[in-house]
Design a protein around this motif. Sequence first.
Motif, PDB file in Angstrom:
ATOM      1  N   ARG A 204       1.036   3.951  -2.937  1.00  0.00           N
ATOM      2  CA  ARG A 204       0.679   5.336  -2.607  1.00  0.00           C
ATOM      3  C   ARG A 204       1.778   6.295  -3.089  1.00  0.00           C
ATOM      4  O   ARG A 204       1.500   7.342  -3.681  1.00  0.00           O
TER       5      ARG A 204
ATOM      6  N   GLU B 110       0.832  -1.207   0.000  1.00  0.00           N
ATOM      7  CA  GLU B 110       0.000   0.000   0.000  1.00  0.00           C
ATOM      8  C   GLU B 110       0.869   1.260   0.000  1.00  0.00           C
ATOM      9  O   GLU B 110       0.624   2.203  -0.760  1.00  0.00           O
TER      10      GLU B 110
ATOM     11  N   LEU C 185      -7.025   2.153  -3.541  1.00  0.00           N
ATOM     12  CA  LEU C 185      -6.461   3.502  -3.609  1.00  0.00           C
ATOM     13  C   LEU C 185      -7.081   4.320  -4.741  1.00  0.00           C
ATOM     14  O   LEU C 185      -6.667   5.446  -5.008  1.00  0.00           O
TER      15      LEU C 185
END
Length: 363
Positions: A160, A156, A206
């Motif tokens: 990101r 993640e 996301l």
Amino acid sequence: MSLADVLDRAAAGGRLTFDEGVRLYTQAPLHELGAAAYYRRMQLHPGSDVTYVIDTTINYTNVCNVHCTFCAFYRHEGSREGYTMSHDEVLEHVRFAADQGATQIMIQGGVNPELPLSWFTELFRKVSERFPKVDIHSLSVSEVLGLAKVEGRSVEETLRALKEAGMKSLPGAGAEILVDRVRKRISARKVAPDGWIEVMRQAQCLGMPTTATMMFGSVETKEERIEHLEVIRRLQDEHAGGFTAFIPWYYVPHNTYLRGNEASGYEYLRVLAVSRLYLDNVAHLQASWLTPGLKMGQIALFYGCDDMGGTIIEEKVVKLAGSTNEATRAQLERVIRDAGFNPVIRDTYWNLRPEMPLATANA
Ligand code: SF4
């Protein structure tokens, strides 16, 4: 239920069970399978538009520590044939593509542990600043995982950081067949099917659009191809619209460690048609003409496909495995038009781009 009833239900958008998918794939006559897939495609996308994107693939490094047996592109770390482009070289390739109207850039390569996350975030920032009209649809699940490992960061966090640097979406490369048995036989060092799905899930959480692929024609059975479709359909149910498109393509067994026979046109069309029918929740099916060629890509438009993919201005991974197919924008538009459809330029997210002129005039 008779085969004809199952076909009718699938053509109308009814959900197929796994057994029904296998049954249609293995027993339905080709043209009936194709007719049902075409009917479904027309329900989903009425009209005669067939889209394509002006894009390029920039293979920035061939150094890879995954060593897939079907890959003729990679070189071991330390190989004298290994290469890694500088940022300036990548940017020059982006400029070349942007000058030809490209709106999508696929920066993809091997999993090179020498490259830190900052190499990519800096590169993506430069691309975004200098070429704001180009969407960075780049990397693969394997590269993202490789970066997370190098940095000791979570998937993640890695995604990101890439997103903040300008990476807008994640291509579905590296799925092959999402079944453990097949993975162990053809790419044992690659992330397991569950891991591939987890990276895609994280990207979709996301808000990054993704695509899904299937590389068929290696060691998998017909049932395992349907299992792959089932895995994709399940994740798509979780994140409606997370996968913008499904792109099935077949492996070319030239110059590769893994030997075998190239899939036939008959098999290619069957896979397309059953994919269109099974993936009732994926909007677009792409004719991946790079391995079967433009003429087969044209026929794919009658087997459930509504999109001709991209111009792929530069690409090495598939070419090194023996594919010699290339297409100019004019050729793509001609095969679409000759088949009775209307070529339309789109971007990475399937927004139509009518302001972008076609390479050839409509008659
Ligand atoms: S397919 Fe990708 S991950 Fe596998 S060896 Fe080739 S470059 Fe590496």
